[in-house]
Enzyme design. Structure first.
Site, short mmCIF file in Angstrom:
data_model
loop_
_atom_site.label_atom_id
_atom_site.label_comp_id
_atom_site.label_asym_id
_atom_site.label_seq_id
_atom_site.Cartn_x
_atom_site.Cartn_y
_atom_site.Cartn_z
CG ASP A 79 40.19 42.63 24.62
OD1 ASP A 79 39.27 41.81 24.48
OD2 ASP A 79 40.77 42.82 25.70
CD GLU A 179 36.43 40.09 32.61
OE1 GLU A 179 35.90 40.53 31.56
OE2 GLU A 179 37.62 40.27 32.89
#
Length: 201
Positions: A79, A179
């Protein structure tokens, strides 16, 4: 064999802008489209287990050809930020000679705003026309991973299984949220060191 630049320019042509308001995962259909392209490409370069799950995550494995090697992984996210449009990106290569870079008639990338530009004199930079994001975060990472996978697969270099996820090792390449990439720096440094040593032999 494609190079990193060619792959990157292909990948940025797919809009993968994230949508924070979406309840779907991934949040936009372009991420699924790019993932499907990556699976096809990974299969073509010989990674027979390449697959995309229902959440859009793409995984593939280069099996180890020796026992006892470390399990390593390369991870990138598909993304791109929704801070600016990621549609109809028009990348341009600039042989940078210093100074400001005019992106279009009204938008200029100024050295006073980006002083680190001066570190890249003599290099080829990739810029947009100023109306969209480029998508280098993190399609540049995706392009690097696929290119390395192709080189390892075709060259037959001694290669450990590649994976990450902190304490949760999967023995897979993964294209997953940002993350999950935080612990990769040391692992990638070790991989680069091993490959550099191999090239000297």
């Amino acid at each position: 064999m494609k190079n990193v630049l060619d792959r990157f320019l292909e990948y940025v042509s797919v809009e993968t802008t994230s949508n924070e308001a979406s309840t779907n995962y991934p949040s936009t259909p372009g991420q699924l489209e790019l993932g499907r392209r990556l699976v096809k490409e990974l299969l073509e370069i010989g990674l027979s287990d390449a697959a995309q799950d229902e959440y859009g995550s793409v995984t593939a494995t280069i099996p180890a050809n020796r026992k006892g090697g470390p399990v390593l992984g390369l991870v990138a996210h598909l993304d791109t930020s929704n801070a600016m449009s990621g549609a109809n990106i028009r990348p341009r290569l600039v042989k940078y000679q210093g100074g400001d870079i005019a992106l279009n008639e009204s938008i200029t990338m100024k050295v006073e705003d980006f002083p680190y530009l001066e570190n890249f004199i003599g290099k080829t930079l990739i810029v947009t026309d100023g109306t969209t994001l480029l998508g280098a975060d993190d399609k540049s990472g995706v392009a690097e991973i696929i290119t390395l996978a192709e080189r390892l697969s075709l060259a037959g270099l001694p290669c450990p299984n590649l994976s990450t996820g902190g304490a949760n090792y999967h023995s897979r390449y993964e294209f997953i949220p940002l993350e999950d990439m935080e612990r990769m720096v040391d692992v990638l440094t070790e991989l680069a060191s091993q490959l550099a040593g191999k090239e000297k032999v």
